[in-house]
Design a protein around this motif. Sequence first.
Motif, mmCIF file in Angstrom:
data_model
loop_
_atom_site.group_PDB
_atom_site.id
_atom_site.type_symbol
_atom_site.label_atom_id
_atom_site.label_comp_id
_atom_site.label_asym_id
_atom_site.label_seq_id
_atom_site.Cartn_x
_atom_site.Cartn_y
_atom_site.Cartn_z
ATOM 1 N N PRO A 22 11.492 -18.653 -13.160
ATOM 2 C CA PRO A 22 10.832 -18.144 -14.037
ATOM 3 C C PRO A 22 10.405 -16.379 -13.814
ATOM 4 O O PRO A 22 10.002 -16.118 -12.979
ATOM 5 N N ILE A 23 10.908 -15.445 -14.095
ATOM 6 C CA ILE A 23 10.927 -13.923 -14.968
ATOM 7 C C ILE A 23 10.001 -13.727 -15.815
ATOM 8 O O ILE A 23 10.990 -13.770 -17.283
ATOM 9 N N PHE A 24 8.478 -13.810 -15.870
ATOM 10 C CA PHE A 24 8.325 -13.111 -16.676
ATOM 11 C C PHE A 24 7.758 -11.836 -17.160
ATOM 12 O O PHE A 24 8.015 -11.199 -16.234
ATOM 13 N N VAL A 25 8.119 -11.220 -18.236
ATOM 14 C CA VAL A 25 7.501 -9.882 -18.736
ATOM 15 C C VAL A 25 6.011 -9.885 -19.170
ATOM 16 O O VAL A 25 6.778 -10.428 -20.120
ATOM 17 N N MET A 26 5.571 -9.405 -18.063
ATOM 18 C CA MET A 26 3.687 -8.991 -18.520
ATOM 19 C C MET A 26 3.635 -8.002 -19.017
ATOM 20 O O MET A 26 3.517 -6.689 -18.275
ATOM 21 N N GLY A 27 2.796 -7.967 -19.995
ATOM 22 C CA GLY A 27 2.542 -6.056 -20.547
ATOM 23 C C GLY A 27 1.072 -5.557 -20.098
ATOM 24 O O GLY A 27 0.114 -6.848 -20.049
ATOM 25 N N GLN A 28 0.285 -4.295 -20.132
ATOM 26 C CA GLN A 28 -0.383 -4.051 -19.526
ATOM 27 C C GLN A 28 -1.249 -4.380 -20.963
ATOM 28 O O GLN A 28 -2.672 -4.097 -19.953
ATOM 29 N N ASP A 29 -1.342 -5.137 -21.758
ATOM 30 C CA ASP A 29 -2.250 -4.884 -22.829
ATOM 31 C C ASP A 29 -2.422 -6.655 -22.780
ATOM 32 O O ASP A 29 -3.562 -6.895 -23.389
ATOM 33 N N GLY A 30 -2.084 -7.601 -21.850
ATOM 34 C CA GLY A 30 -2.680 -8.761 -21.774
ATOM 35 C C GLY A 30 -1.221 -9.499 -22.337
ATOM 36 O O GLY A 30 -1.695 -10.643 -23.029
ATOM 37 N N THR A 31 -0.207 -9.253 -22.438
ATOM 38 C CA THR A 31 0.675 -10.194 -23.371
ATOM 39 C C THR A 31 2.233 -10.241 -23.068
ATOM 40 O O THR A 31 2.300 -9.916 -22.025
ATOM 41 N N TYR A 32 2.635 -11.812 -23.687
ATOM 42 C CA TYR A 32 3.286 -11.972 -22.665
ATOM 43 C C TYR A 32 5.222 -11.741 -23.791
ATOM 44 O O TYR A 32 4.821 -11.559 -24.643
ATOM 45 N N LEU A 33 5.737 -10.721 -22.904
ATOM 46 C CA LEU A 33 6.371 -9.878 -23.653
ATOM 47 C C LEU A 33 8.002 -10.784 -23.359
ATOM 48 O O LEU A 33 8.502 -10.056 -24.411
ATOM 49 N N ASP A 34 8.676 -11.047 -22.274
ATOM 50 C CA ASP A 34 9.700 -11.909 -22.083
ATOM 51 C C ASP A 34 9.487 -12.715 -21.156
ATOM 52 O O ASP A 34 8.896 -12.514 -20.247
ATOM 53 N N VAL A 35 10.227 -13.437 -21.760
ATOM 54 C CA VAL A 35 10.690 -14.714 -20.433
ATOM 55 C C VAL A 35 12.500 -14.820 -20.972
ATOM 56 O O VAL A 35 13.116 -15.067 -20.725
ATOM 57 N N ILE A 36 12.453 -14.894 -18.789
ATOM 58 C CA ILE A 36 14.166 -14.944 -18.144
ATOM 59 C C ILE A 36 14.050 -16.153 -17.641
ATOM 60 O O ILE A 36 12.919 -16.085 -15.966
ATOM 61 N N GLY A 37 15.265 -16.736 -17.299
ATOM 62 C CA GLY A 37 15.489 -18.161 -16.512
ATOM 63 C C GLY A 37 14.645 -18.798 -16.782
ATOM 64 O O GLY A 37 13.888 -18.978 -17.767
ATOM 65 N N GLY A 38 13.736 -20.235 -15.285
ATOM 66 C CA GLY A 38 13.244 -21.267 -15.428
ATOM 67 C C GLY A 38 14.217 -21.723 -15.877
ATOM 68 O O GLY A 38 12.967 -22.733 -16.499
ATOM 69 N N SER A 39 15.198 -21.931 -15.589
ATOM 70 C CA SER A 39 16.025 -23.267 -16.027
ATOM 71 C C SER A 39 15.551 -24.736 -15.176
ATOM 72 O O SER A 39 15.856 -25.653 -15.749
ATOM 73 N N ASP A 40 14.729 -24.855 -13.799
ATOM 74 C CA ASP A 40 14.505 -26.611 -13.771
ATOM 75 C C ASP A 40 13.162 -27.048 -14.352
ATOM 76 O O ASP A 40 12.072 -26.295 -13.739
ATOM 77 N N ARG A 41 13.609 -27.527 -15.043
ATOM 78 C CA ARG A 41 12.394 -28.234 -15.552
ATOM 79 C C ARG A 41 12.057 -29.386 -14.664
ATOM 80 O O ARG A 41 10.753 -29.703 -15.394
ATOM 81 N N SER A 42 12.165 -29.823 -13.578
ATOM 82 C CA SER A 42 12.037 -30.222 -12.508
ATOM 83 C C SER A 42 10.564 -29.710 -12.216
ATOM 84 O O SER A 42 9.431 -30.498 -11.825
ATOM 85 N N LEU A 43 10.619 -28.479 -12.333
ATOM 86 C CA LEU A 43 9.853 -27.241 -11.362
ATOM 87 C C LEU A 43 9.248 -27.167 -12.438
ATOM 88 O O LEU A 43 7.915 -26.026 -12.253
ATOM 89 N N TYR A 44 9.560 -26.066 -13.462
ATOM 90 C CA TYR A 44 8.616 -24.991 -14.933
ATOM 91 C C TYR A 44 9.172 -25.461 -16.136
ATOM 92 O O TYR A 44 9.765 -26.558 -16.679
#
Length: 305
Positions: A22-44
Amino acid sequence: MSEQFDRIHSHIEAIANAMPDPIFVMGQDGTYLDVIGGSDRSLYADGHPLIGKKYHDVLPEKMADRFLKIVRKSIASNTLQEIEYQLADDEVNGIESERANEGQWYEARVYPLNSDVYDQPAVIWLAINITSRKHMEEQIEHLSSNDPLTELFNRDYFLGIVDEEVNKARLNNRPLSMAKINLDCFKRITDAFGHEMGDKAILIAAHAIKNVVGDLGYIGRLSCDQFMFVLPDVKSVDAFRITKLAQETISAQKIKLDDGETTCLTSHAGVTEMRLETENSQDLFKRVNKAIKALEGTREITKVM
C-alpha cells in the motif's frame, strides 16, 4: 483527447490498485488523505477505511506521534525518510482484518508529494511488510548468541555479557558475583553410553541451573560440561547459596541409562565476587577456576574465593 486521457487514467488507477504494497497519502495535519494499492490481503489489511481520519484517531498515541513527526520532517526537509515499526491490525481503529493479530513489522519509505492536489502539504508513505525478514533476523541473532543444545548463551556471547555487567557494577558501585559449575561424570557417561546420553545429561544440568538462577542473572555454557552464571547485585554469600542449590538440584535428577540402571550428576563449583574497582571479568574467571582447583582432594563441592 478526453477519451484517451480517461483510458490512460483508468490504466494507471488499475495498475496502482493492483500493487501488493500500500501507498498512503499522509497529510501534514495528521490526516490519511488517500490509499493506493495494498491488494495483498495476506500481508496487509484494507487501509481504505482510514481515509479522512486522523492518525491520532486510529493509531496508538505514541505511534501516531511518531508518524506525524516523520511526515512533517519529510515535508520540511523535502527529503526521503525511512522508518521501521511494528503494528498489529487490532491496534488500528476502523479497519477489519482476518489475519492473526500478532504485531507485524513494516518498513516505510516516506517522500514529500510535490503537488497541491490534496490542498495541503503531504507525503507518499510506501509501507512494505518485512515481518518474515524480521523473524529470520531474530532467528539468526538467536543462533549467534545461544548454545543450540541447551538454549543457554554460548561462550562468546556470554563473555560479552559478563564484560558489560562488570562495567555496570563498577560504574554504579554495585555488587556482582560469578559462579562456575563443572560436571564431574559427563565424560564417563559419554564414553560408556554415547553422545546422545551425554546430551541428555547436559540438558538435565542446564534445566536445573535455569530453574534455580531464573531472572537473577545470566547463564552461559562455556564448554561441554562447564556452566557459568553472573549475578548482578548479588554478593558472594548469596551467590554461594544459589550455587549450592543449583548443584543439589542437578544431583537430585536421575538419568536412566541404556542398561536400565540410573545415575546422577555430581559437580564442583567455584564462586567469587567483584571486590575492587580495578577488577575485570578475567580476574573473576581466574578466581572461580582457582576455587574449583582448590576443591581437589577435599570432600567439599563448592568453594568461595
